[in-house]
Design an enzyme around this catalytic site. Structure first.
Site, PDB file in Angstrom:
ATOM      1  N   CYS A   1       0.878  -1.174   0.000  1.00 34.27           N
ATOM      2  CA  CYS A   1       0.000   0.000   0.000  1.00 34.27           C
ATOM      3  C   CYS A   1       0.907   1.214   0.000  1.00 34.27           C
ATOM      4  O   CYS A   1       2.107   1.089  -0.258  1.00 34.27           O
ATOM      5  CB  CYS A   1      -1.002  -0.027   1.163  1.00 34.27           C
TER       6      CYS A   1
HETATM    7  C1  RB5 Z   1      -3.880   5.257   0.556  1.00 40.33           C
HETATM    8  O1  RB5 Z   1      -3.936   6.574   0.148  1.00 40.33           O
HETATM    9  C2  RB5 Z   1      -2.972   5.038   1.741  1.00 40.33           C
HETATM   10  O2  RB5 Z   1      -3.529   5.570   2.877  1.00 40.33           O
HETATM   11  C3  RB5 Z   1      -2.719   3.564   1.888  1.00 40.33           C
HETATM   12  O3  RB5 Z   1      -2.198   3.077   0.695  1.00 40.33           O
HETATM   13  C4  RB5 Z   1      -1.708   3.131   2.906  1.00 40.33           C
HETATM   14  O4  RB5 Z   1      -0.594   3.962   2.925  1.00 40.33           O
HETATM   15  C5  RB5 Z   1      -2.192   2.838   4.226  1.00 40.33           C
HETATM   16  O5  RB5 Z   1      -1.424   2.376   5.093  1.00 40.33           O
END
Ligand code: RB5
Length: 149
Positions: A66
């Site tokens: 993520c």
């Molecule tokens: C998405 O914008 C972001 O919040 C997610 O990808 C991640 O970093 C969460 O931990």
């Protein structure tokens, strides 16, 4: 190795590049999405199915990406039998497997570049759990928490 990958929009591009690399190395890769870029998608929708596949043995190991890797790591560790780590350095990429039997690596697509991410994943996949009694004892203490849920 049979692997699973997953990413939200924050890890989408890195995940896709890693999939090409891993397939090129001869790994069998199951992609749990996202399959298209959607800036409003949510990491649990992709990371939890991947974590369940790791937990069931459908895939041997997983890589979740993520933006920071934090959300993916939190979500993955809620699934029984998953030992996920957020990895940004080479030492932890292999030591997390050798000592802690890490079976799911989390990466931050907005934190690590492709070349480092590729090396981190290779370290992760090449490593094996050492299985020493003290490592098993520690994991057993963690496992006891899961069985209390
Ligand atoms: C998405 O914008 C972001 O919040 C997610 O990808 C991640 O970093 C969460 O931990």
């Amino acid at each position: 190795m049979r692997l699973g990958v997953a990413a939200d929009h924050g890890g989408f591009e890195l995940k896709n590049r890693l999939v090409s690399d891993l397939k090129g190395m001869g790994h069998e890769v199951m992609d749990f999405g996202a399959l298209e870029l959607d800036s409003l998608d949510d990491y649990p929708d992709f990371v939890v199915p991947l974590a369940l596949a790791v937990s069931s043995g459908e895939v041997e190991r997983g890589v979740a990406v993520c933006g920071s890797g934090v959300g993916a790591c939190i979500a993955a560790n809620k699934v029984q039998g998953v030992r996920a780590g957020l990895i940004i350095d080479m030492f932890s990429a292999h030591q997390g497997v050798e000592d802690d039997d890490m079976n799911l690596m989390c990466l931050g697509g907005r934190v690590v570049g492709y070349e480092l991410a590729k090396d981190l994943v290779h370290q992760f996949l090449d490593a094996r759990f050492k299985g020493d009694q003290r490592f098993r004892r520690r994991l057993e203490k963690v496992n006891r928490l899961e069985s209390r849920r």
